[in-house]
Design a protein around this motif. Structure first.
Motif, PDB file in Angstrom:
ATOM      1  N   GLY A  71      21.836-120.710 -43.203  1.00  0.00           N
ATOM      2  CA  GLY A  71      22.142-119.467 -43.902  1.00  0.00           C
ATOM      3  C   GLY A  71      22.652-118.405 -42.945  1.00  0.00           C
ATOM      4  O   GLY A  71      22.381-118.440 -41.742  1.00  0.00           O
ATOM      5  N   LEU A  72      23.360-117.426 -43.486  1.00  0.00           N
ATOM      6  CA  LEU A  72      23.976-116.393 -42.652  1.00  0.00           C
ATOM      7  C   LEU A  72      22.941-115.495 -41.978  1.00  0.00           C
ATOM      8  O   LEU A  72      23.202-114.942 -40.915  1.00  0.00           O
ATOM      9  CB  LEU A  72      24.930-115.552 -43.501  1.00  0.00           C
ATOM     10  N   ALA A  73      21.771-115.340 -42.583  1.00  0.00           N
ATOM     11  CA  ALA A  73      20.740-114.469 -42.011  1.00  0.00           C
ATOM     12  C   ALA A  73      19.579-115.268 -41.420  1.00  0.00           C
ATOM     13  O   ALA A  73      18.542-114.688 -41.096  1.00  0.00           O
ATOM     14  CB  ALA A  73      20.222-113.498 -43.072  1.00  0.00           C
ATOM     15  N   ASP A  74      19.742-116.576 -41.276  1.00  0.00           N
ATOM     16  CA  ASP A  74      18.631-117.417 -40.834  1.00  0.00           C
ATOM     17  C   ASP A  74      18.093-117.018 -39.464  1.00  0.00           C
ATOM     18  O   ASP A  74      16.877-116.975 -39.252  1.00  0.00           O
ATOM     19  CB  ASP A  74      19.047-118.887 -40.797  1.00  0.00           C
ATOM     20  N   ALA A  75      18.970-116.746 -38.513  1.00  0.00           N
ATOM     21  CA  ALA A  75      18.532-116.492 -37.140  1.00  0.00           C
ATOM     22  C   ALA A  75      17.548-115.327 -37.077  1.00  0.00           C
ATOM     23  O   ALA A  75      16.502-115.410 -36.418  1.00  0.00           O
ATOM     24  CB  ALA A  75      19.734-116.217 -36.242  1.00  0.00           C
ATOM     25  N   ALA A  76      17.859-114.239 -37.767  1.00  0.00           N
ATOM     26  CA  ALA A  76      16.985-113.067 -37.745  1.00  0.00           C
ATOM     27  C   ALA A  76      15.638-113.369 -38.383  1.00  0.00           C
ATOM     28  O   ALA A  76      14.594-112.904 -37.914  1.00  0.00           O
ATOM     29  CB  ALA A  76      17.661-111.897 -38.450  1.00  0.00           C
ATOM     30  N   CYS A  77      15.639-114.163 -39.454  1.00  0.00           N
ATOM     31  CA  CYS A  77      14.380-114.528 -40.109  1.00  0.00           C
ATOM     32  C   CYS A  77      13.542-115.428 -39.218  1.00  0.00           C
ATOM     33  O   CYS A  77      12.324-115.261 -39.094  1.00  0.00           O
ATOM     34  CB  CYS A  77      14.666-115.227 -41.437  1.00  0.00           C
ATOM     35  N   PHE A  78      14.176-116.397 -38.582  1.00  0.00           N
ATOM     36  CA  PHE A  78      13.456-117.341 -37.739  1.00  0.00           C
ATOM     37  C   PHE A  78      12.785-116.637 -36.561  1.00  0.00           C
ATOM     38  O   PHE A  78      11.704-117.025 -36.120  1.00  0.00           O
ATOM     39  CB  PHE A  78      14.406-118.412 -37.211  1.00  0.00           C
ATOM     40  N   ALA A  79      13.414-115.580 -36.060  1.00  0.00           N
ATOM     41  CA  ALA A  79      12.888-114.882 -34.888  1.00  0.00           C
ATOM     42  C   ALA A  79      11.567-114.186 -35.163  1.00  0.00           C
ATOM     43  O   ALA A  79      10.850-113.823 -34.222  1.00  0.00           O
ATOM     44  CB  ALA A  79      13.917-113.866 -34.390  1.00  0.00           C
ATOM     45  N   THR A  80      11.214-114.010 -36.435  1.00  0.00           N
ATOM     46  CA  THR A  80       9.971-113.300 -36.762  1.00  0.00           C
ATOM     47  C   THR A  80       8.739-114.185 -36.640  1.00  0.00           C
ATOM     48  O   THR A  80       7.615-113.683 -36.632  1.00  0.00           O
ATOM     49  CB  THR A  80      10.016-112.761 -38.211  1.00  0.00           C
ATOM     50  N   VAL A  81       8.914-115.507 -36.562  1.00  0.00           N
ATOM     51  CA  VAL A  81       7.775-116.420 -36.637  1.00  0.00           C
ATOM     52  C   VAL A  81       7.062-116.547 -35.300  1.00  0.00           C
ATOM     53  O   VAL A  81       5.884-116.218 -35.155  1.00  0.00           O
ATOM     54  CB  VAL A  81       8.234-117.808 -37.139  1.00  0.00           C
ATOM     55  N   ASP A  82       7.757-117.035 -34.296  1.00  0.00           N
ATOM     56  CA  ASP A  82       7.173-117.275 -32.974  1.00  0.00           C
ATOM     57  C   ASP A  82       8.302-117.220 -31.954  1.00  0.00           C
ATOM     58  O   ASP A  82       8.883-118.258 -31.612  1.00  0.00           O
ATOM     59  CB  ASP A  82       6.473-118.648 -32.953  1.00  0.00           C
ATOM     60  N   PRO A  83       8.645-116.034 -31.470  1.00  0.00           N
ATOM     61  CA  PRO A  83       9.784-115.909 -30.547  1.00  0.00           C
ATOM     62  C   PRO A  83       9.678-116.818 -29.327  1.00  0.00           C
ATOM     63  O   PRO A  83      10.694-117.263 -28.792  1.00  0.00           O
ATOM     64  CB  PRO A  83       9.742-114.433 -30.147  1.00  0.00           C
ATOM     65  N   GLY A  84       8.446-117.114 -28.905  1.00  0.00           N
ATOM     66  CA  GLY A  84       8.281-117.982 -27.749  1.00  0.00           C
ATOM     67  C   GLY A  84       8.542-119.440 -28.036  1.00  0.00           C
ATOM     68  O   GLY A  84       8.566-120.267 -27.112  1.00  0.00           O
ATOM     69  N   GLY A  85       8.750-119.772 -29.311  1.00  0.00           N
ATOM     70  CA  GLY A  85       8.944-121.167 -29.688  1.00  0.00           C
ATOM     71  C   GLY A  85      10.383-121.629 -29.681  1.00  0.00           C
ATOM     72  O   GLY A  85      10.656-122.789 -29.981  1.00  0.00           O
ATOM     73  N   PHE A  86      11.318-120.747 -29.350  1.00  0.00           N
ATOM     74  CA  PHE A  86      12.730-121.115 -29.308  1.00  0.00           C
ATOM     75  C   PHE A  86      13.143-121.287 -27.854  1.00  0.00           C
ATOM     76  O   PHE A  86      13.096-120.339 -27.057  1.00  0.00           O
ATOM     77  CB  PHE A  86      13.589-120.051 -29.986  1.00  0.00           C
ATOM     78  N   LEU A  87      13.569-122.504 -27.499  1.00  0.00           N
ATOM     79  CA  LEU A  87      13.884-122.819 -26.112  1.00  0.00           C
ATOM     80  C   LEU A  87      15.353-123.182 -25.958  1.00  0.00           C
ATOM     81  O   LEU A  87      15.969-123.765 -26.855  1.00  0.00           O
ATOM     82  CB  LEU A  87      13.024-123.992 -25.627  1.00  0.00           C
ATOM     83  N   ILE A  88      15.888-122.846 -24.804  1.00  0.00           N
ATOM     84  CA  ILE A  88      17.258-123.213 -24.475  1.00  0.00           C
ATOM     85  C   ILE A  88      17.269-123.864 -23.104  1.00  0.00           C
ATOM     86  O   ILE A  88      16.523-123.461 -22.201  1.00  0.00           O
ATOM     87  CB  ILE A  88      18.190-121.979 -24.508  1.00  0.00           C
TER      88      ILE A  88
END
Length: 280
Positions: A29-46
């Motif tokens: 979705g177009l707004a998915d990234a902003a929504c996902f960031a609210t859950v657990d910012p430390g859980g997104f790895l690059i």
């Protein structure tokens, strides 16, 4: 051995994972990234090579018992070099012993089993173009008119952990439209439709029965004036599968919902549309 440098994404970098998922055909979705960031910012790895993104993954911790894994992508020109295993291990470590869920591509089920995941059921994406209903479902109201506590309570019957921050973001995101059906003063069905890279997705769609799901679905389609839509349904919910097919939608994609351990009992008969393959 991988020489990948793995670190936590900045909130704005979650868009990289979303873009890569779009390139792989997941149609976020177009707004998915902003929504996902609210859950657990430390859980997104690059994972980076010489400062350039090479791999992504997320393993968001919802509560002390449950996490969900997604966005497991290695850049196509760098696959087969151990980078995927390196960032996978970092994500699993972030879950710190929690039960982990995922929606994986069917072809990778065997590999996920080697990491301790067991198949729960298939989720099937149905898609196609539909006409706007002549009239929205009778008795349907804007989802914003329903107390958030009622939505959260309904969501807890179909998802393994509480996710208040995510629901608040999801219901209020730009372009997201929510509808609900009340019966005798209680929430009988609710759902959200959102714009995606291609068309719109309906998810979640949670209902006591098919009739309630149809009423909310009609209202959501009316709000979007029809067009190309996608609905992700658990294959074990026969009413949801029948609803998608009766709408004229056809299977376009399938995932394997898998878990590393036991989760609370879920009422999958109420799930007529999965919220998101990336975060559950």
């Amino acid at each position: 051995m991988s020489d990948l440098r793995i670190r936590t994404m900045r909130p704005d970098e979650i868009a990289i994972a979303v873009d890569w998922a779009a390139a792989e055909g997941w149609n976020p979705g177009l707004a998915d990234a902003a929504c996902f960031a609210t859950v657990d910012p430390g859980g997104f790895l690059i994972g980076e090579l010489d400062g350039t993104p090479a791999a992504t993954i997320s393993c968001v911790n919802y509560d002390p018992s449950f996490a969900f894994l997604g966005f497991y992508i290695v850049r196509k020109d760098l696959r087969g070099r151990g980078h995927g295993l390196a960032i996978w291990n970092a994500a699993i470590a972030h879950a710190a012993g929690r039960v982990i869920g995922l929606d994986g591509v069917v072809a990778q089920q065997a590999n996920y089993r080697k990491s301790g995941f067991a198949l729960a059921h298939a989720n099937v994406r149905y898609g196609g173009s539909v006409a706007a209903p002549d009239a929205p479902g009778a008795g349907v109201v804007p989802l914003g008119a329903v107390p958030l506590a009622a939505v959260e309570a309904s969501d807890r019957t179909v998802f393994p952990a509480p996710r208040s921050a995510f629901l608040r973001a999801w219901l209020g995101a730009p372009g997201h439209v929510g509808r609900a059906l009340m019966r005798a003063g209680r929430l009988a069905a609710w759902g959200v439709i959102r714009p995606c890279r291609t068309g719109r997705k309906i998810g979640p769609l949670v209902a006591d029965d098919r009739a309630a799901a149809e009423a909310v679905l009609a209202a959501l389609l009316a709000s979007a004036d029809g067009g190309e839509v996608f609905l992700d349904v658990p294959s074990v919910n026969r009413d949801a599968v029948a609803l998608a097919r009766d709408l004229g939608l056809a299977p376009v994609f399938e995932t394997a919902r898998m878990y590393t351990g036991a989760i609370p009992p879920l009422r999958l008969e109420r799930v007529f549309g999965v919220t998101t393959f990336e975060l559950g």
